[in-house]
Scaffold this motif. Structure first.
Motif, PDB file in Angstrom:
ATOM      1  N   SER A 136      44.980  33.738  52.163  1.00  0.00           N
ATOM      2  CA  SER A 136      43.538  33.483  52.183  1.00  0.00           C
ATOM      3  C   SER A 136      42.758  34.798  52.293  1.00  0.00           C
ATOM      4  N   PHE A 137      43.270  35.717  53.111  1.00  0.00           N
ATOM      5  CA  PHE A 137      42.629  37.020  53.274  1.00  0.00           C
ATOM      6  C   PHE A 137      42.649  37.800  51.967  1.00  0.00           C
ATOM      7  N   MET A 158      40.180  36.487  49.531  1.00  0.00           N
ATOM      8  CA  MET A 158      38.827  36.930  49.844  1.00  0.00           C
ATOM      9  C   MET A 158      38.585  38.352  49.341  1.00  0.00           C
ATOM     10  N   GLU A 218      35.549  38.638  46.826  1.00  0.00           N
ATOM     11  CA  GLU A 218      34.299  39.163  47.367  1.00  0.00           C
ATOM     12  C   GLU A 218      34.162  40.672  47.258  1.00  0.00           C
ATOM     13  N   PHE A 233      38.504  38.923  59.451  1.00  0.00           N
ATOM     14  CA  PHE A 233      38.415  37.790  58.528  1.00  0.00           C
ATOM     15  C   PHE A 233      38.751  36.478  59.240  1.00  0.00           C
ATOM     16  N   LEU A 234      39.802  36.486  60.062  1.00  0.00           N
ATOM     17  CA  LEU A 234      40.195  35.267  60.780  1.00  0.00           C
ATOM     18  C   LEU A 234      39.081  34.783  61.705  1.00  0.00           C
ATOM     19  N   ASP A 290      35.813  35.465  61.357  1.00  0.00           N
ATOM     20  CA  ASP A 290      34.704  35.004  60.501  1.00  0.00           C
ATOM     21  C   ASP A 290      34.955  33.603  59.967  1.00  0.00           C
ATOM     22  N   GLU A 291      36.213  33.324  59.648  1.00  0.00           N
ATOM     23  CA  GLU A 291      36.568  32.024  59.075  1.00  0.00           C
ATOM     24  C   GLU A 291      36.873  30.966  60.139  1.00  0.00           C
ATOM     25  N   LYS A 292      36.647  31.326  61.417  1.00  0.00           N
ATOM     26  CA  LYS A 292      36.892  30.398  62.537  1.00  0.00           C
ATOM     27  C   LYS A 292      38.364  29.981  62.640  1.00  0.00           C
ATOM     28  N   LEU A 293      39.260  30.844  62.151  1.00  0.00           N
ATOM     29  CA  LEU A 293      40.686  30.573  62.280  1.00  0.00           C
ATOM     30  C   LEU A 293      41.217  31.089  63.618  1.00  0.00           C
TER      31      LEU A 293
END
Length: 290
Positions: A5-6, A9, A13, A74-75, A77-80
């Protein structure tokens, strides 16, 4: 998977290139081999990486730590994850080496040789002069220069469109001298292929560009070991900065994503000024008389 996922992104992006994505993957998967699942690693686990990386160069440790910091940012920011444990990562102090540059006198010798050879109007000599003008006059990377499509050179504007790292495009100004050299080259350029500098059905390679410049340096009486496309790019940046160019403008011209990359040239310019004082100041080389 969090790593996938990272990386997705970064590609979507930030326009990260394939080589950049592969480097991030290696660093993250390497850390995962030491710690296990990175998604659930805590600060104590990340602190252990310092020992695992003990034999690596400081620059390598800094790169790996940077990849992990971005990953955990990133984790969050993505609420992971709710917390960011990356503060526990080692922070080595890696001094970035100053880039090699050419003096104004060396640049003049190089151009004088190329211009004398171009008087023959032979296509290889005209091509070399155009390449040299674009490297020093526009600060292009070697890969950007050799892969320029013919369509990137407008007939009525002093700019070219360059596709840089990560596929990011930018407009780069072309000096009057460079436009003249390009015009002379276009008049004799083989009429096949889509590239500005065609070669064997494709475009001129980076390796061949390196060879051409080193051969030119020899003919100009310069040390070929001190000349490369990247050295000419550094000379372009440093000489512009010496002339008063704004650092942000220089960042745009060079296609740097981060101003910190461009700031290395302020150190080069400072080093030049110190050397100038040491060599030319009236008190240099001797004590003041009493």
């Amino acid at each position: 998977m969090a790593i996938e996922s990272f990386l997705a992104m970064l590609a979507a992006e930030r326009g990260a290139a394939a080589n950049t994505l592969a480097a991030y993957r290696r660093d993250l998967e390497g850390a995962e081999e030491v710690l296990g699942d990175l998604l659930h690693a805590d600060r104590a686990a990340l602190a252990r990486l310092g020992q695992a990386w003990a034999d690596l160069a400081p620059s390598t440790v800094a790169r790996k730590a940077s990849a992990l910091r971005q990953f955990y940012g990133f984790l969050v920011d993505e609420k992971l994850r709710e917390d960011d444990p990356s503060a526990a990562l080692p922070r080595p102090v890696a001094r970035r080496p100053l880039p090699k540059i050419l003096s104004h006198e060396q640049v003049e010798l190089l151009f004088r040789q190329a211009e004398e050879e171009a008087e023959s109007a032979r296509p290889p000599a005209l091509r070399l002069l155009a390449l040299l003008e674009m490297l020093y006059g526009s600060g292009l990377r070697a890969t950007e220069l050799v892969a320029l499509p013919l369509s990137s050179v407008p007939r009525d504007a002093p700019f070219i469109t360059v596709s840089g790292k990560g596929g990011q495009q930018r407009l780069v100004p072309v000096s009057t001298r460079a436009r003249q050299a390009l015009s002379r080259w276009l008049a004799v350029r083989p009429a096949d292929g889509p590239y500005l500098f065609p070669s064997r059905g494709k475009h001129l390679t980076r390796v061949r560009l390196f060879q051409l410049l080193k051969e030119l340096a020899l003919r100009a009486g310069l040390d070929p070991a001190k000349l490369s496309p990247h050295v000419l790019r550094h000379a372009f940046a440093t000489h512009l900065l010496e002339g008063g160019a704004d650092l942000r403008v220089l960042q745009t011209l060079l296609g740097h994503a981060d101003i910190a990359t461009t700031q290395i040239y302020t150190h080069v310019d400072s080093a030049r000024l110190v050397a100038l004082v040491n060599e030319r100041h009236p008190l240099a080389g001797g004590a003041r008389g009493g």
